[in-house]
Design an enzyme around this catalytic site. Structure first.
Site, mmCIF file in Angstrom:
data_model
loop_
_atom_site.group_PDB
_atom_site.id
_atom_site.type_symbol
_atom_site.label_atom_id
_atom_site.label_comp_id
_atom_site.label_asym_id
_atom_site.label_seq_id
_atom_site.Cartn_x
_atom_site.Cartn_y
_atom_site.Cartn_z
ATOM 1 C CE LYS A 173 -1.835 3.041 2.000
ATOM 2 N NZ LYS A 173 -1.699 4.484 1.634
ATOM 3 N N GLY A 226 6.733 5.396 8.335
ATOM 4 C CA GLY A 226 5.866 6.578 8.370
ATOM 5 C C GLY A 226 5.950 7.239 9.724
ATOM 6 C CB SER A 227 3.752 9.702 11.290
ATOM 7 O OG SER A 227 2.517 9.018 11.173
ATOM 8 C CD GLU A 229 2.458 11.270 15.311
ATOM 9 O OE1 GLU A 229 2.777 11.064 14.119
ATOM 10 O OE2 GLU A 229 3.206 11.877 16.119
ATOM 11 N N GLY A 231 2.332 4.639 13.310
ATOM 12 C CA GLY A 231 3.030 3.428 13.752
ATOM 13 C C GLY A 231 2.326 2.789 14.947
ATOM 14 C CD GLU A 248 12.678 4.758 9.021
ATOM 15 O OE1 GLU A 248 12.408 5.712 9.786
ATOM 16 O OE2 GLU A 248 12.835 4.876 7.799
ATOM 17 C CB CYS A 282 13.246 8.682 8.375
ATOM 18 S SG CYS A 282 11.797 8.250 7.445
ATOM 19 C CD GLU A 381 10.621 12.827 11.595
ATOM 20 O OE1 GLU A 381 9.538 12.293 11.874
ATOM 21 O OE2 GLU A 381 11.540 12.252 10.990
HETATM 22 P P1 ADP Z 1 3.396 10.955 6.841
HETATM 23 O O1 ADP Z 1 3.160 11.777 8.070
HETATM 24 O O2 ADP Z 1 4.805 10.857 6.430
HETATM 25 O O3 ADP Z 1 2.427 11.206 5.722
HETATM 26 P P2 ADP Z 1 1.914 8.669 7.614
HETATM 27 O O4 ADP Z 1 2.330 7.821 8.754
HETATM 28 O O5 ADP Z 1 0.693 9.484 7.742
HETATM 29 O O6 ADP Z 1 3.191 9.493 7.309
HETATM 30 O O7 ADP Z 1 1.768 7.805 6.284
HETATM 31 C C1 ADP Z 1 2.664 6.776 5.923
HETATM 32 C C2 ADP Z 1 1.861 5.670 5.241
HETATM 33 O O8 ADP Z 1 0.912 5.186 6.193
HETATM 34 C C3 ADP Z 1 1.048 6.107 4.041
HETATM 35 O O9 ADP Z 1 1.043 5.062 3.071
HETATM 36 C C4 ADP Z 1 -0.335 6.302 4.615
HETATM 37 O O10 ADP Z 1 -1.374 6.149 3.665
HETATM 38 C C5 ADP Z 1 -0.388 5.187 5.634
HETATM 39 N N1 ADP Z 1 -1.363 5.410 6.707
HETATM 40 C C6 ADP Z 1 -1.835 6.570 7.222
HETATM 41 N N2 ADP Z 1 -2.754 6.355 8.171
HETATM 42 C C7 ADP Z 1 -2.865 5.009 8.302
HETATM 43 C C8 ADP Z 1 -3.642 4.141 9.147
HETATM 44 N N3 ADP Z 1 -4.498 4.619 10.039
HETATM 45 N N4 ADP Z 1 -3.489 2.815 8.994
HETATM 46 C C9 ADP Z 1 -2.619 2.301 8.093
HETATM 47 N N5 ADP Z 1 -1.877 3.055 7.271
HETATM 48 C C10 ADP Z 1 -1.994 4.393 7.373
#
Ligand code: ADP
Length: 479
Positions: A173, A226-227, A229, A231, A248, A282, A381
């Protein structure tokens, strides 16, 4: 194939909802395409297809043949380097030279893991008399991959390379903000001839397709970048099904400069490592910790270099491009506004090229001086081109500061003293420590990952192969 399709079981098909999402160019804010808005149903079909591939032709393929397919994909990526570079730069806003580097790194991941596929072997263990013990390294099965928008092409290789080399079948995804290169890379992979269901791609929103993947009970491991939160959300939903996670989640990585370091070399690297991808990395070195005795002199030089930085559209190929989106631009500008309100002083700012579109998401690279240790610029960050300079008193103080955030991803140590290099490398709680350098052009071979809020598990190098496999102990009683 249409860019608004999902790729499931070896076929490009419309997402089950039929819905699409627009994708825009960060340099202009203009729409450049549509992508699928994948749903839980698409994720479910993709997971089922991956399971069939894992239990069928892909799972039964000899390691050498898996490796050959991955190596061929690496080669194919290089054959399409120009096209992928242009697409990645347009979609993410990153400068062309950086996009080219990313495409090469994507290829390199498949070359590295293609070569590694048949070199991953188990062990035997000396045990009781009359016994023989083998440790088999088996693939996890079906792996779920959720990746961010900052390095889509590189992340495609970084996460799928080791998963596939180890024999897993995957569901990816990508991020809704930028995934055109992932779509094209999947198309190239499809031309190579991986068995149906080996790689499945479901673009869509995080809270829809992403959440459906992380909560699916048919996956055996989830790999997320990703973030912090998100995570946490991912770990919680994966925990419901006892699915392990490799995470990560970013950092607030320090560059630690001692008086005896080569300052000129340090400054070039520190600036390059911060502005790379407009600070949206990151592992960006977003704090520069400077020994107090040289603080003023060092800042004069750093300021001079920072003022030369230029930001502009991706095709101008400058030091920085736009940030990824309006939301991200507002987030970064929010840090700048709060810093001003808090009286934190700007030492230098780069310039935004006058030809830049007013609708692009530009933020000038900004260096802050004497940032208080408890200020958010010293702790949080930003994920933008913002560098916080902080003085330290002595080695112990440097270590305390370096370890004084919630993160622990990477660190740079600048000193000529060999003993100090070693002490710092051991004392810093970060997944990678660089001595008189920082980052390594993708660092495909180098295990990478976090301590603390930066995540857990390791990607890249052979460590990633260990994450994507599981040890099975087989005990023979042969008498
Ligand atoms: P950023 O702040 O860098 O955009 P995110 O953590 O929001 O990082 O997004 C990183 C990935 O996680 C993206 O592919 C996003 O679509 C996906 N993502 C965001 N929210 C969720 C969630 N609740 N569950 C699973 N994947 C998510």
């Amino acid at each position: 194939m249409n860019s608004a399709d999902v790729f499931i079981d070896g076929k490009w098909v419309r997402p089950s909802s039929g819905a699409t999402l627009d994708t825009v160019a960060p340099s202009t804010g203009k729409k450049i395409g549509t992508i699928a808005r994948g749903t839980a149903q698409d994720i479910d079909l993709a997971v089922q297809a991956a399971r069939r591939a894992f239990e069928g032709p892909w799972g039964q393929m000899a390691a050498v043949d898996r490796g050959r397919l991955l190596s061929r994909l690496g080669q194919k990526i290089l054959e399409h380097e120009d096209e992928l570079t242009a697409l990645e730069a347009l979609d993410t806003g990153k400068a062309l030279k950086l996009a080219r580097n990313d495409v090469k790194a994507a290829a390199r991941y498949f070359e590295f893991y293609g070569g590694a596929a048949d070199k991953l072997h188990g062990e035997t263990i000396p045990f009781l008399s009359g016994y023989q013990v083998m440790i088999l390294r088996e693939p996890r099965g079906v792996t779920g991959h959720i990746i961010p928008w900052n390095y889509p092409a590189q992340m495609f290789g970084r996460t799928l390379g080791p998963a596939l080399a180890a024999g897993n079948a995957a569901v990816l995804k990508p991020a809704e903000e930028a995934c055109l290169s992932c779509i094209r890379l999947t198309e190239l992979a499809a031309e190579i001839g991986f068995p149906d269901g080996t790689i499945n791609l479901v673009p869509g929103l995080g809270e829809e397709a992403g959440a459906a993947l992380s909560s699916h009970d048919g996956i055996d491991l989830i790999s997320f970048t990703g973030s912090p939160e998100v995570g946490v959300l991912i770990q919680k939903s994966a925990a419901e099904n006892h699915v392990p996670c490799v995470l990560e989640l970013g950092g607030k990585s320090p560059q630690i400069v001692f008086a005896d370091a080569d300052h000129t070399k340090a400054i070039e690297t520190i600036v390059a490592a911060l502005v790379q991808n407009t600070g949206q990395t990151c592992s960006a070195g977003s704090r520069v910790l400077i020994e107090r005795s040289i603080y003023d002199d060092f800042m004069v030089q750093l300021t001079r270099r920072f003022k030369q930085l230029r930001t502009g559209a991706h095709d101008l190929d400058l030091d920085c491009g736009p940030v990824i989106s309006k939301v991200q631009q507002e987030r970064v500008l929010g840090f700048l506004e709060r810093a001003e309100k808090d009286g934190v002083q700007i030492a230098a700012q780069g310039t935004v090229d006058p030809s830049s579109s007013a609708d692009g998401y530009f933020v000038p690279p900004t260096l802050y001086r004497m940032v208080p240790r408890d200020h958010e610029l010293a702790l949080e960050e930003v994920f933008g081109p913002v560098l916080a300079a902080i003085p330290f008193d002595d080695e112990a103080d440097a270590i305390r500061l370096a370890n004084g955030t919630d993160y622990g991803l990477i660190a740079g140590v600048w000193t000529d003293s060999g003993a100090r290099q070693m002490r710092l490398a051991k004392a810093i709680r970060a997944g990678q420590v660089y001595v008189n350098g920082y980052g390594a052009g993708g660092g495909i071979e180098l295990p990478f990952g976090g301590f603390k809020k930066s995540g857990h598990g390791r990607e890249k190098g052979f460590e990633a192969l260990r994450e994507f496999t599981v040890a099975k102990t087989v005990v023979f009683n042969h008498g």
